[in-house]
Design a protein around this motif. Structure first.
Motif, PDB file in Angstrom:
ATOM      1  N   GLU A   1       0.834  -1.202   0.000  1.00 24.06           N
ATOM      2  CA  GLU A   1       0.000   0.000   0.000  1.00 24.06           C
ATOM      3  C   GLU A   1       0.868   1.251   0.000  1.00 24.06           C
ATOM      4  N   LEU A   2       1.945   1.235   0.782  1.00 23.70           N
ATOM      5  CA  LEU A   2       2.841   2.393   0.827  1.00 23.70           C
ATOM      6  C   LEU A   2       3.553   2.601  -0.506  1.00 23.70           C
ATOM      7  N   ILE A   3       3.969   1.514  -1.133  1.00 31.20           N
ATOM      8  CA  ILE A   3       4.639   1.634  -2.427  1.00 31.20           C
ATOM      9  C   ILE A   3       3.687   2.224  -3.464  1.00 31.20           C
ATOM     10  N   ALA A   4       2.434   1.804  -3.439  1.00 32.95           N
ATOM     11  CA  ALA A   4       1.440   2.361  -4.364  1.00 32.95           C
ATOM     12  C   ALA A   4       1.255   3.854  -4.119  1.00 32.95           C
ATOM     13  N   LYS A   5       1.253   4.260  -2.853  1.00 33.71           N
ATOM     14  CA  LYS A   5       1.123   5.681  -2.541  1.00 33.71           C
ATOM     15  C   LYS A   5       2.325   6.459  -3.063  1.00 33.71           C
ATOM     16  N   ILE A   6       3.513   5.923  -2.883  1.00 37.74           N
ATOM     17  CA  ILE A   6       4.716   6.598  -3.380  1.00 37.74           C
ATOM     18  C   ILE A   6       4.624   6.801  -4.887  1.00 37.74           C
ATOM     19  N   ARG A   7       4.199   5.765  -5.608  1.00 39.17           N
ATOM     20  CA  ARG A   7       4.070   5.871  -7.066  1.00 39.17           C
ATOM     21  C   ARG A   7       3.058   6.959  -7.446  1.00 39.17           C
ATOM     22  N   ALA A   8       1.974   7.053  -6.680  1.00 36.18           N
ATOM     23  CA  ALA A   8       0.961   8.069  -6.976  1.00 36.18           C
ATOM     24  C   ALA A   8       1.427   9.461  -6.601  1.00 36.18           C
ATOM     25  N   TRP A   9       2.196   9.578  -5.522  1.00 36.19           N
ATOM     26  CA  TRP A   9       2.659  10.884  -5.058  1.00 36.19           C
ATOM     27  C   TRP A   9       3.748  11.481  -5.940  1.00 36.19           C
ATOM     28  N   THR A  10       4.586  10.632  -6.551  1.00 33.66           N
ATOM     29  CA  THR A  10       5.813  11.106  -7.206  1.00 33.66           C
ATOM     30  C   THR A  10       5.560  12.198  -8.248  1.00 33.66           C
ATOM     31  N   PRO A  11       4.659  12.009  -9.218  1.00 36.04           N
ATOM     32  CA  PRO A  11       4.489  13.079 -10.221  1.00 36.04           C
ATOM     33  C   PRO A  11       3.926  14.370  -9.640  1.00 36.04           C
ATOM     34  N   ARG A  12       3.229  14.268  -8.525  1.00 33.65           N
ATOM     35  CA  ARG A  12       2.679  15.480  -7.907  1.00 33.65           C
ATOM     36  C   ARG A  12       3.729  16.213  -7.075  1.00 33.65           C
ATOM     37  N   ALA A  13       4.583  15.455  -6.380  1.00 32.73           N
ATOM     38  CA  ALA A  13       5.520  16.065  -5.441  1.00 32.73           C
ATOM     39  C   ALA A  13       6.850  16.452  -6.074  1.00 32.73           C
ATOM     40  N   ARG A  14       7.395  15.582  -6.928  1.00 36.38           N
ATOM     41  CA  ARG A  14       8.776  15.738  -7.388  1.00 36.38           C
ATOM     42  C   ARG A  14       9.060  17.086  -8.037  1.00 36.38           C
ATOM     43  N   PRO A  15       8.174  17.668  -8.859  1.00 36.31           N
ATOM     44  CA  PRO A  15       8.527  18.947  -9.511  1.00 36.31           C
ATOM     45  C   PRO A  15       8.547  20.147  -8.578  1.00 36.31           C
ATOM     46  N   HIS A  16       8.067  19.992  -7.357  1.00 34.35           N
ATOM     47  CA  HIS A  16       7.866  21.171  -6.507  1.00 34.35           C
ATOM     48  C   HIS A  16       8.746  21.202  -5.257  1.00 34.35           C
ATOM     49  N   VAL A  17       9.678  20.279  -5.140  1.00 40.33           N
ATOM     50  CA  VAL A  17      10.493  20.212  -3.931  1.00 40.33           C
ATOM     51  C   VAL A  17      11.852  20.853  -4.169  1.00 40.33           C
ATOM     52  N   SER A  18      12.570  21.089  -3.077  1.00 42.94           N
ATOM     53  CA  SER A  18      13.904  21.665  -3.175  1.00 42.94           C
ATOM     54  C   SER A  18      14.861  20.672  -3.822  1.00 42.94           C
ATOM     55  N   THR A  19      16.011  21.186  -4.223  1.00 41.15           N
ATOM     56  CA  THR A  19      17.015  20.322  -4.862  1.00 41.15           C
ATOM     57  C   THR A  19      17.423  19.187  -3.936  1.00 41.15           C
ATOM     58  N   GLU A  20      17.655  19.500  -2.667  1.00 39.99           N
ATOM     59  CA  GLU A  20      18.095  18.488  -1.711  1.00 39.99           C
ATOM     60  C   GLU A  20      17.043  17.398  -1.541  1.00 39.99           C
ATOM     61  N   VAL A  21      15.790  17.806  -1.388  1.00 35.17           N
ATOM     62  CA  VAL A  21      14.709  16.835  -1.216  1.00 35.17           C
ATOM     63  C   VAL A  21      14.522  16.028  -2.496  1.00 35.17           C
ATOM     64  N   GLY A  22      14.575  16.687  -3.642  1.00 35.27           N
ATOM     65  CA  GLY A  22      14.396  15.994  -4.913  1.00 35.27           C
ATOM     66  C   GLY A  22      15.469  14.952  -5.157  1.00 35.27           C
ATOM     67  N   GLN A  23      16.712  15.273  -4.828  1.00 34.73           N
ATOM     68  CA  GLN A  23      17.793  14.305  -5.017  1.00 34.73           C
ATOM     69  C   GLN A  23      17.596  13.094  -4.111  1.00 34.73           C
ATOM     70  N   ALA A  24      17.158  13.328  -2.883  1.00 32.51           N
ATOM     71  CA  ALA A  24      16.905  12.210  -1.969  1.00 32.51           C
ATOM     72  C   ALA A  24      15.728  11.362  -2.462  1.00 32.51           C
ATOM     73  N   MET A  25      14.688  12.017  -2.964  1.00 31.99           N
ATOM     74  CA  MET A  25      13.572  11.270  -3.542  1.00 31.99           C
ATOM     75  C   MET A  25      14.060  10.379  -4.679  1.00 31.99           C
ATOM     76  N   ASP A  26      14.893  10.927  -5.555  1.00 30.81           N
ATOM     77  CA  ASP A  26      15.393  10.154  -6.693  1.00 30.81           C
ATOM     78  C   ASP A  26      16.199   8.949  -6.211  1.00 30.81           C
ATOM     79  N   ARG A  27      17.046   9.160  -5.204  1.00 25.89           N
ATOM     80  CA  ARG A  27      17.821   8.045  -4.656  1.00 25.89           C
ATOM     81  C   ARG A  27      16.902   7.001  -4.049  1.00 25.89           C
ATOM     82  N   GLY A  28      15.888   7.471  -3.336  1.00 22.14           N
ATOM     83  CA  GLY A  28      14.961   6.540  -2.719  1.00 22.14           C
ATOM     84  C   GLY A  28      14.164   5.765  -3.746  1.00 22.14           C
ATOM     85  N   LEU A  29      13.702   6.435  -4.793  1.00 25.87           N
ATOM     86  CA  LEU A  29      12.949   5.758  -5.835  1.00 25.87           C
ATOM     87  C   LEU A  29      13.818   4.770  -6.596  1.00 25.87           C
TER      88      LEU A  29
END
Length: 280
Positions: free
Chosen positions: A114-142
Motif C-alpha cells: 500500500e505504501l509503495i502504491a502511494k509513493i508511485r501516486a505521489w511522485t508526479p505530484r511532489a517531485r517537480p515542486h520540492v527543493s534540490t536536496e529533497v528531490g535528489q533524496a527522492m530520486d535516490r529513494g525511488l
C-alpha cells in the motif's frame, strides 16, 4: 503511520475515561481500535486502555476506554530508562496475542504494498515542486525502491505479530516507571521489522528530541530474517515520510522549517549505511 492532517477522530478526556469519536466513514478504524483494546485487555492487561463501550453502528462510531496515567514520550528527552521501557512495551505487545487469536486478526492498513502504491501516486505530484536536496533524496529513494524487490514480494518470511500500525511517540505514555500504549485505529497483523521501522522513522522520533535508535533496537532479539528485513522497512518508511513532509504547507507548517531537508539527509544516510542506526 498517521498524520494529524488526516486525523479520523476526536478525543474527549474524562477523569477516568476517554471517548474517541470517529468521523463518518471511519467504521473500520473504530473496529480496529475496539479489536485491539479487547485483545490487549485479554492478553496484555495493563499495557493499553481497558475497553468500556463501543457503538460501531453510529453515524460517527465511538469507542469509550479507560484513561491511562502518564505523559506522551513525544518531545521528551528520552534517557536509557524511558528508551528501554518503550522497547519493553512494544516487545510485550508483539508477543502478547497467541497464534490462534492472531490468525483471526486482519492485516493492518498501510503495509508495504500500500505504501509503495502511494509513493508511485505521489511522485508526479511532489517531485517537480520540492527543493534540490529533497528531490535528489527522492530520486535516490525511488531508485533504491525499484531495485529492492519489495514490490514483487508477497508476505514477508518473518513471524507475524500484532502491531499498532502507528509509530508516533505521542501514543506511548510514560508514567515514571513504565510505558503504556494508546491509539490502535491502524492496528492489525504485521511483523516486527515493519513495526519497529514505524517507530524509528516516524518524524516524532527525531524532529525534536531524537530517539536513540541504536539503544532502542538493541532491546529486540530479532531473528536473522527479521534483521535482514529491517533496513528495507526503515528505508521504505523514511521515503514515505520524505514525501509526507514535502507536502507540508509553508503557509501553515506542521513542522519546523527545513524538516523535509533534514528527512532527505536521514534517508540518504539510511540508503548509504544499510542497517546502521540513523540519528536526527
Amino acid at each position: 503511520m498517521t498524520s494529524a492532517a488526516w486525523s479520523t477522530h476526536a478525543i474527549e478526556l474524562k477523569p477516568h475515561s476517554v471517548i474517541k469519536k470517529f468521523r463518518r466513514g471511519s467504521r473500520e478504524d473504530c473496529e480496529r481500535e475496539w479489536r485491539a483494546l479487547t485483545l490487549l485487555s485479554a492478553y496484555a492487561p495493563g499495557l493499553a486502555p481497558l475497553p468500556q463501550t463501543t457503538d460501531l453502528a453510529a453515524e460517527e462510531p465511538v469507542v469509550v476506554m479507560s484513561r491511562l496515567p502518564g505523559e506522551p514520550l513525544r518531545g521528551q528527552l528520552l534517557g536509557e530508562q524511558q528508551t528501554k521501557a518503550l522497547a519493553a512495551a512494544t516487545n510485550e505487545m508483539y508477543s502478547a496475542v497467541p497464534a490462534d487469536a492472531l490468525a483471526k486478526v486482519p492485516v493492518r492498513p498501510g503495509q508495504q504494498h500500500e505504501l509503495i502504491a502511494k509513493i508511485r501516486a505521489w511522485t508526479p505530484r511532489a517531485r517537480p515542486h520540492v527543493s534540490t536536496e529533497v528531490g535528489q533524496a527522492m530520486d535516490r529513494g525511488l531508485d533504491w525502491l525499484a531495485r529492492s524487490g519489495l514490490e514483487y514480494v508477497g508476505s514477508p518470511n518473518v513471524p507475524q505479530v500484532f502491531g499498532p500500525g502507528d509509530g508516533n511517540l505521542a501514543n506511548y505514555l510514560w508514567d515514571g516507571s513504565r510505558v503504556r500504549i494508546v491509539d490502535f485505529e491502524e492496528s492489525g497483523l504485521s511483523d516486527r521489522p515493519f513495526e519497529l521501522a514505524e517507530i524509528t522513522e516516524h518524524v516524532a522520533s527525531w524532529v525534536d528530541q531524537p530517539l536513540d535508535v541504536e539503544m532502542f533496537l538493541d532491546q529486540f532479539d530479532l531473528s536473522a530474517t527479521e534483521r535482514a528485513r529491517l533496513p528495507a522497512c526503515r528505508r521504505l518508511l523514511a521515503l514515505v515520510w520524505l514525501f509526507l513532509l514535502s507536502f507540508d504547507d509553508p503557509q501553515h507548517p506542521r513542522n519546523p522549517p527545513g524538516t523535509a531537508e533534514r528527512q532527505a539527509a536521514r534517508l540518504s544516510r539510511l540508503l548509504g549505511r544499510g542497517s546502521r542506526a540513523v540519528q536526527g
